[in-house]
Design a protein around this motif. Structure first.
Motif, PDB file in Angstrom:
ATOM      1  N   ASP A 179       0.823  -1.205   0.000  1.00 49.78           N
ATOM      2  CA  ASP A 179       0.000   0.000   0.000  1.00 49.78           C
ATOM      3  C   ASP A 179       0.860   1.260   0.000  1.00 49.78           C
ATOM      4  O   ASP A 179       0.497   2.275  -0.601  1.00 49.78           O
ATOM      5  CB  ASP A 179      -0.939   0.000   1.218  1.00 49.78           C
ATOM      6  CG  ASP A 179      -2.077  -1.004   1.051  1.00 49.78           C
ATOM      7  OD1 ASP A 179      -2.160  -1.605  -0.038  1.00 49.78           O
ATOM      8  OD2 ASP A 179      -2.850  -1.184   2.003  1.00 49.78           O
ATOM      9  N   GLU A 182       1.772   1.739  -3.475  1.00 48.82           N
ATOM     10  CA  GLU A 182       0.600   2.194  -4.242  1.00 48.82           C
ATOM     11  C   GLU A 182       0.377   3.692  -4.043  1.00 48.82           C
ATOM     12  O   GLU A 182       0.090   4.417  -4.994  1.00 48.82           O
ATOM     13  CB  GLU A 182      -0.628   1.390  -3.779  1.00 48.82           C
ATOM     14  CG  GLU A 182      -1.643   1.111  -4.846  1.00 48.82           C
ATOM     15  CD  GLU A 182      -1.035   0.612  -6.137  1.00 48.82           C
ATOM     16  OE1 GLU A 182      -1.293   1.247  -7.165  1.00 48.82           O
ATOM     17  OE2 GLU A 182      -0.287  -0.396  -6.115  1.00 48.82           O
ATOM     18  N   ALA A 183       0.517   4.149  -2.799  1.00 49.39           N
ATOM     19  CA  ALA A 183       0.322   5.569  -2.501  1.00 49.39           C
ATOM     20  C   ALA A 183       1.397   6.410  -3.183  1.00 49.39           C
ATOM     21  O   ALA A 183       1.136   7.529  -3.638  1.00 49.39           O
ATOM     22  CB  ALA A 183       0.344   5.794  -0.992  1.00 49.39           C
ATOM     23  N   LYS A 185       2.936   5.611  -5.978  1.00 48.75           N
ATOM     24  CA  LYS A 185       2.601   5.616  -7.410  1.00 48.75           C
ATOM     25  C   LYS A 185       1.483   6.627  -7.702  1.00 48.75           C
ATOM     26  O   LYS A 185       1.467   7.258  -8.746  1.00 48.75           O
ATOM     27  CB  LYS A 185       2.137   4.222  -7.858  1.00 48.75           C
ATOM     28  CG  LYS A 185       3.257   3.215  -8.026  1.00 48.75           C
ATOM     29  CD  LYS A 185       2.649   1.904  -8.516  1.00 48.75           C
ATOM     30  CE  LYS A 185       3.687   0.808  -8.628  1.00 48.75           C
ATOM     31  NZ  LYS A 185       3.056  -0.520  -8.799  1.00 48.75           N
TER      32      LYS A 185
END
Lengths: 272, 284, 242
Positions: A179, A182-183, A185
């Protein structure tokens, strides 16, 4: 080549000790003549390769077998189980003899569980993206303070961020490393703090434009982040484990395993 | 008004009827039994649980006074973020829910697409777990390359909560709209009021009032689900408790967080139940 | 002032024909009473007259203009033809005066201030001056029904329809509502009533129509219909209710 020889020699020696019989761990393990070791689910590179600890590949897998051998267990006498962080610290009987998944040793955690002597001193490293570097981010504390930070919530990166970096804005925290990535990105955070080996893997493999901007080396830090084997509070096995780790450190085996699996760590700039 | 005064036992205190004396006895007896059994259960809990072999460990990990004292102020501060997210989400949820409910009530054939949209919307967002919506929208939409601050997890997390809860609120409102007797529509129509005026001034004010308790229950659930936003970054109370947990290897912060949630949700739930009972009495 | 002409009006709900081929003329300033057993089609006929129910066949003429054309916007018609229901149907979340003001405010775009003198006058006229700010559930049935009449009159309709407006009232409250109707009658309002109050119909109606199974079986001035009905079934009905 030379390194491999040394570690093989060490393994041979430990096997000899086990054959001598009457070893320290006798009767102290969960199951007789079996050493039950827990790791994460899944276990990540470069700590365990391909999520297969029984292959002995990966830093923690190699350490686990080295410790087991030194304590007098054959490879075949090692059993693996999986556990989450929460399972590792919850009260009650454990289903493992020891658990290794980059558990940092802290005094508060020591009150609830036991830790072995440290088997690794982790540098903390800053992972970011190339556009952030292009935007002027540098490996200096002054520059880092201005970034928007993220971290994995149950790692010691959280207190280190607060103590060392002291960012201007409150960091965002996530439930796992995926995560955090992901953040990053999604451009919701500029940078994340994590242990150096994880940082190298994250920047190189999980991200297209990942950069390890710099590291805080353990010896420079007042409270260096040290990984220990986690055991149930008051586990009688602790003295055997500590003795094995002290042994492995003294004869250079730990350093050899570290060199084999975590060698890339050199060359990352040090943050002043 | 006058009726209650006559029925009230106080009005007749000096000479109680036989029935009143009997009912008072029954009441006293059942209260004594209820108090006795409650005390027995509490006593059993207090005495028996500490006898369990793992109690010391559980106490240290879950009910640690030191940890509680150290972490509670931080948790309380983090809870302010939950309250803030709730405060700006709730009105948006109500408005969107109202729009969706009105879409589903649209009757003219030209508005059929709206009705279809309303139906699909409520089916989809009531059918997907909130946490999935939060992940997909919270990471997915900013991942498209929105500039800051428009990619903030606060914005998209709120959007996810609003989209999900609006579907539930829409269904509740629709049931409210349908519960208004058709004679009200007829009365409005007979006065020459159009469809939208009838909805706005006659149907909706009654429908919304009627579903206040059901909506309150939804908003209690929302206050709890705000914690799910922590999965995409915001450090609200649940995440803060998780940080404390991993730093201190102790679950007591979760107990603290639960207490803070209860302090808010229990009164709200009680109030909703009270309203619901009041309405049930008024209708009978 | 206005006239209403019904020609061959037919209305069915599914296979159940409620009105079949009804012809009826309501002259300007006339009061017409519809009588008949429950289910004879009185209420449905009234609801057809102000387009709350679309008719299946026939025509309805308001001042000679066909208002029953399928697809016609019913709102302007309803503003000219008011209706009062048996069950009052006041808006429970509004006070009496708000109930009366809603439609003029929204439809005629008048402000509360502009409406207040006129509406107050209506409330005073029907003995409700001190009830204007009460909610419906704070009023008796008779008061609620009078408020409903005021609400309909506030739109200044040219024709008023009354659908058994005293049937849901306790007997002692019927009188106050009938007084309102007498008042309207004196003022020359064109009215159609579905009613069970035979005495009232006899006293005030210009014309009484006896409905039976969806048709007007017999019509005429009250003194004639009540004293000398031609049809057996009219006679049987009157024998039961008088």
């Amino acid at each position: 080549m030379k390194l491999t020889m040394t570690s093989s020699l060490a393994l041979l020696m430990s096997a000899g000790m086990a054959l001598a019989g009457g070893h320290c761990a006798a009767g102290k393990t969960l199951n007789d003549d079996v050493l039950t070791i827990a790791t994460g689910n899944p276990a990540y590179y470069p700590w365990v390769m391909d999520d297969a600890p029984e292959s002995k590949a990966g830093f923690e897998a190699a350490v686990a077998y080295a410790v087991a051998n030194r304590m007098g267990f054959e490879d075949a006498q090692v059993a693996w189980v999986r556990s989450s962080f929460d399972q590792a610290i919850q009260p009650g009987a454990k289903d493992f003899d020891f658990n290794l998944q980059q558990f940092s040793i802290t005094p508060e955690r020591e009150e609830i569980v036991d830790f072995s002597a440290p088997y690794y001193s982790a540098a903390m490293a800053v992972v970011t993206r190339q556009p952030v570097v292009d935007g002027g981010a540098e490996a200096t504390l002054a520059s880092l303070k201005g970034l928007l930070w993220g971290a994995h919530a149950s790692t010691t990166a959280v207190p280190m961020l607060a103590e060392i970096v002291q960012p201007d804005r409150d960091p965002l925290l996530y439930g796992d490393n995926a995560d955090v990535v992901e953040a990053m990105k999604a451009n919701q955070i500029d940078a994340a703090l994590m242990d150096l080996p994880t940082a190298l893997f994250t920047a190189a493999v999980l991200m297209d434009d990942g950069v390890v901007l710099g590291q805080f080396p353990p010896e420079r830090s007042e409270n260096p982040d040290q990984f220990g084997l986690l055991m149930e509070e008051g586990n009688p096995l602790k003295e055997c484990v500590d003795a094995a780790i002290a042994d492995l450190a003294a004869d250079g085996t730990l350093a050899a395993i570290e060199a084999e699996w975590l060698a890339e760590a050199t060359g990352v700039p040090v943050i002043d | 008004m006058t009726q209650t005064e006559i029925d009230s036992p106080d009005a007749k205190r000096p000479g109680l009827t036989r029935r009143q004396i009997y009912e008072a006895q029954v009441r006293r007896r059942s209260m004594a039994i209820a108090a006795g059994s409650t005390a027995a259960v509490l006593l059993a809990l207090v005495v028996l649980i500490p006898l369990a072999p793992g109690w010391e460990g559980v106490k240290k990990s879950f009910f640690n006074a030191d940890v509680f004292a150290r972490t509670f102020p931080g948790l309380l501060e983090a809870f302010l973020l939950d309250v803030a997210i709730f405060a700006w989400s709730a009105p948006l949820i109500f408005l969107l829910g109202l729009c969706i409910a009105l879409c589903r009530d649209a009757r003219s054939p030209a508005l059929y697409p709206l009705r279809l949209f309303g139906t699909l919307y409520t089916d989809i967002f009531r059918g997907v777990p909130v946490i999935l919506v939060i992940y997909l929208i919270g990471f997915g939409i900013p991942g498209l390359g929105l500039p800051r601050p428009w990619n903030s997890p606060y914005i998209w997390g709120t959007v996810a909560l609003v989209l999900t809860y609006a579907a539930y609120v829409a269904e509740v409102l629709r049931s409210g709209i349908e519960s208004i007797h058709h004679s009200q529509r007829a009365a409005a129509a007979s006065l020459g009021l159009g469809h939208s005026d009838t909805m706005r001034f006659v149907i909706l004010p009654q429908a919304i009032r009627r579903v206040v308790p059901a909506n309150m229950n939804l908003f209690v659930a929302l206050q709890k689900d705000v914690a799910l936003l922590s999965f995409i970054g915001p450090v609200e109370i649940f995440r803060q408790a998780g940080v404390y947990k991993s730093l201190l290897a102790n679950f007591t912060p979760y107990v603290g967080a639960a207490l803070i949630f209860l302090a808010v949700t229990v009164p709200a739930t009680r109030y909703a139940d009270y309203l619901m009972n009041k309405q049930a009495r008024a209708r009978s | 002032m206005a006239t209403l002409d019904l020609k061959g009006v037919t209305k069915s709900f599914g296979r159940n024909t409620v009105c079949s081929g009804i012809d009826l003329t309501v002259g300007d300033g006339e009061m017409v009473c519809l009588i008949g057993a429950s289910g004879s089609g009185k209420s449905t006929l009234l609801r057809c007259m102000n387009l709350l129910e679309p008719i299946d066949d026939g025509v309805i003429l308001l001042d000679g203009v066909d208002i029953s054309v399928p697809g016609l916007d019913p709102q302007p018609v309803r503003q000219r033809i008011g209706i009062v229901f048996q069950s009052f149907n006041l808006f429970p979340h509004m006070t009496a005066v708000e109930n009366a003001m809603l439609a003029p405010r929204r439809v005629h775009k008048l402000t509360r201030e502009a409406l207040l003198p006129e509406i107050t006058h209506l409330f005073e006229r029907f003995g409700l001056a001190d009830r204007m700010d009460h909610y419906p559930d704070q009023l008796s049935g008779g008061q609620q029904q009078r408020v409903a009449i005021v609400r309909a009159l506030a739109m200044k309709p040219e024709i008023m329809l009354f659908d058994e407006i005293t049937s849901a009232l306790d007997p002692e409250l019927v009188g106050e509502v009938l007084d309102v109707l007498r008042h309207l009658r004196r003022a020359g309002m064109t009215m159609v009533l579905a009613t069970h109050e035979m005495g009232f119909a006899r006293e005030l109606a210009d014309k009484v129509c006896f409905l039976d199974k969806g048709v007007i079986l017999e019509e005429g001035p009250p003194e004639k219909l009540f004293t000398d009905p031609k049809e057996d079934r009219t006679r049987a009905f009157l024998a039961r209710v008088l």
